[in-house]
Motif scaffolding. Structure first.
Motif, PDB file in Angstrom:
ATOM      1  N   VAL A  73      -7.210  -3.045  10.156  1.00  0.00           N
ATOM      2  CA  VAL A  73      -6.688  -1.787   9.625  1.00  0.00           C
ATOM      3  C   VAL A  73      -7.707  -0.691   9.899  1.00  0.00           C
ATOM      4  O   VAL A  73      -8.823  -0.713   9.373  1.00  0.00           O
ATOM      5  N   GLU A 120      -9.724   2.242   4.205  1.00  0.00           N
ATOM      6  CA  GLU A 120      -9.178   1.539   3.043  1.00  0.00           C
ATOM      7  C   GLU A 120      -9.416   2.293   1.733  1.00  0.00           C
ATOM      8  O   GLU A 120      -8.504   2.369   0.899  1.00  0.00           O
ATOM      9  N   ASP A 166      -4.852  -8.603  11.280  1.00  0.00           N
ATOM     10  CA  ASP A 166      -5.450  -8.233   9.995  1.00  0.00           C
ATOM     11  C   ASP A 166      -6.514  -7.159  10.200  1.00  0.00           C
ATOM     12  O   ASP A 166      -7.585  -7.188   9.604  1.00  0.00           O
ATOM     13  N   ARG A 226     -11.849  -3.527   8.613  1.00  0.00           N
ATOM     14  CA  ARG A 226     -11.614  -2.435   7.668  1.00  0.00           C
ATOM     15  C   ARG A 226     -12.625  -1.317   7.920  1.00  0.00           C
ATOM     16  O   ARG A 226     -13.742  -1.569   8.390  1.00  0.00           O
ATOM     17  N   CYS A 286      -0.256   0.842  13.517  1.00  0.00           N
ATOM     18  CA  CYS A 286      -0.904   0.459  12.256  1.00  0.00           C
ATOM     19  C   CYS A 286      -0.297  -0.813  11.663  1.00  0.00           C
ATOM     20  O   CYS A 286      -1.034  -1.678  11.168  1.00  0.00           O
ATOM     21  N   GLN A 287       1.014  -0.944  11.698  1.00  0.00           N
ATOM     22  CA  GLN A 287       1.623  -2.152  11.141  1.00  0.00           C
ATOM     23  C   GLN A 287       1.382  -3.363  12.041  1.00  0.00           C
ATOM     24  O   GLN A 287       1.053  -4.455  11.563  1.00  0.00           O
ATOM     25  N   LEU A 295       1.155  -1.729   4.369  1.00  0.00           N
ATOM     26  CA  LEU A 295       1.424  -1.736   5.802  1.00  0.00           C
ATOM     27  C   LEU A 295       2.450  -2.787   6.202  1.00  0.00           C
ATOM     28  O   LEU A 295       2.971  -2.761   7.321  1.00  0.00           O
ATOM     29  N   TYR A 352      -2.132  -4.721  11.709  1.00  0.00           N
ATOM     30  CA  TYR A 352      -2.329  -5.418  10.436  1.00  0.00           C
ATOM     31  C   TYR A 352      -1.690  -6.797  10.467  1.00  0.00           C
ATOM     32  O   TYR A 352      -2.314  -7.794  10.089  1.00  0.00           O
ATOM     33  N   ILE A 407      -3.615  -2.180   1.015  1.00  0.00           N
ATOM     34  CA  ILE A 407      -3.454  -2.571   2.408  1.00  0.00           C
ATOM     35  C   ILE A 407      -2.077  -3.194   2.643  1.00  0.00           C
ATOM     36  O   ILE A 407      -1.461  -2.996   3.697  1.00  0.00           O
TER      37      ILE A 407
END
Length: 293
Positions: free
Chosen positions: A179, A183, A177, A117, A169-170, A196, A173, A193
């Motif tokens: 990103v 945040e 995990d 993050r 981005c997806q 996503l 994630y 979060i």
């Protein structure tokens, strides 16, 4: 470009190659004599990136392997498992390019192993300064260009890095995990979060994507003088090509949703960017020498 060496026991090849990148890697625009060196640098970077992105390796093991690559590059100590680092070391000794342009990448990828993050834009740029800027600096030093080019080059490389983060981005994630979108920005916008993981961007997520694009647009503007700074016409064409790719991706991501679909340039857009870069540089005089100091 492909490296002929086989994967070692510490490598975790993803199958990705130069053709999977947003930008040309060691394209025909660059001097032929330099392309083998660029291939070694790319092979090293691809290998350590694959280690950092391997979802099956524990963080501690990723860091151990990445430290091994950094050690082999810096000192020459390492066996066949670190062949790509040793090959890059030999290349850097031959060309006089500093080792730090490779070891800085390992710093970024170790960060990927433990940090998922980001607090704000400055936090993200701190990461990009090790994950992206060294690539441009490596090419600048390899071509014998002046370090005054670092500023615009850093802006371009970091812009490309953020654009890639937005494209993926997806995927980042879901698979890792991880990103890169700050945040707190998402929370301030009323999102989370978990946005996503949806079929499309929520209004809050879209707001954060646009906020990142605004900052990235500033980087792309800062990078624009780069093509006028290089003495090498070939290198300037490559830089103009890449700048145009970043500019076009910026527009595409502002229009399309990277959560709902894969946002990338078409083959026609990619080719047009290359042609634009060549024409631009052919029409622009080259500087005769870098400024002193």
């Amino acid at each position: 470009m492909k490296d002929s060496s086989l994967a070692s026991a510490v490598e975790t090849p993803s199958g990705k190659g130069a053709g999977d990148e947003n930008f040309p890697v060691g394209s025909w625009l660059l001097p032929p004599a330099l392309r083998p060196h660029i291939a070694r640098y790319y092979a090293f970077a691809r290998t350590i990136d694959d280690i950092a992105d391997n979802p099956d390796l524990p963080a501690a093991e990723k860091i151990r392997r990445l430290d091994g690559f950094a050690e082999a590059l810096s000192t020459g100590q390492g066996g066949p498992d670190y062949a790509k680092a040793l090959a890059l070391r030999a290349s850097m000794i031959e060309t006089g390019v500093p080792f730090r342009h490779g070891t800085d990448l390992t710093i970024a990828f170790k960060q990927d192993a433990i940090q998922g993050r980001y607090r704000d834009w400055e936090d993200l740029m701190g990461y990009c300064n090790n994950s992206a800027s060294p690539v441009g600096r490596y090419l600048i030093d390899l071509h014998g260009e002046g370090r005054h080019c670092y500023v615009a080059s850093d802006a371009l490389c970091n812009a490309l890095q953020v654009l890639n983060h937005l494209q993926d981005c997806q995927k980042d994630y879901r698979a890792l995990d991880r990103v890169y979108l700050p945040e707190p920005w998402l929370i301030e916008a009323g999102g989370a979060i978990a946005d996503l993981d949806g079929p499309a961007s929520t209004p809050a997520l879209r707001q954060v994507i646009d906020r990142c694009l605004d900052h990235t647009a500033d980087l792309v503007r800062q990078a624009r003088p780069l093509t006028d700074q290089f003495r090498s016409r070939r290198f300037a064409m490559e830089a103009a090509f890449i700048w145009r790719i970043a500019d076009r991706l910026l527009i595409e991501l502002s229009r399309r949703d990277p959560v709902a679909t894969r946002v990338q340039l078409s083959k026609g857009q990619f080719a047009a960017a290359g042609l634009w870069g060549m024409v631009l540089v052919l029409r622009t005089p080259r500087p005769s020498a870098p400024p002193k100091g």
